[in-house]
Design a protein around this motif. Sequence first.
Motif: not given
Length: 204
Positions: A24-33, A67-70
Amino acid sequence: AAPRRVYGGYLTKFVVRSKSKVSGAEVTLQRRVGKRWRSIAKESFSEATELFAKLPKGRQMLRAVITTTGSSSAGRVRKLIVRGERGRITSARDDGRYEAKKGARASFSVADGGRTLRNFTATVTAYCFGATVEDNRFMILFAGIDSARIAPDGSVTGRLQTKSKETEVVLTGRLRKRRFNGEVSMFIKPSRCIGARDVNAGRR
């Protein structure tokens, strides 16, 4: 992981690999701004999560957050130099109709002076998982992408995803000297069907 060359404003596929086993996890790609991290793509976690995003030209800093729960965990920061439009190897000489020379059907057109791939269609053999072993089966699916931009080095990343994310088609490859070599994959969530094949096509 990112391609060796990334071009500003062009869709790019990034792959986040992890040996972790989480549900149930999610992966987020982030860019530094500036002083903040801005999320630019998000997908469900897998051992090799594929994320698609467009980046602006210039020096960029990226990271992946699982990201997972909590809880959440950020990976190491990756620095990239995103290129501009210089050094294009495709041109109007590449424009025209392309078809797979052998094997399963695949066709598309190149237009706009070697800058756009249009009307891609191909058949894909997919394996579909049923409720029981006896229900598992192979199916022939029809994959299609209306349009994808061709980067200056001839690379192509095209993606079609429905709003519900139940169907996805991904095309990656490279156009060079009026030949295209790449791969198309297709996933249909309700039917639990997944398939991929090589695409090797030449101009007619």
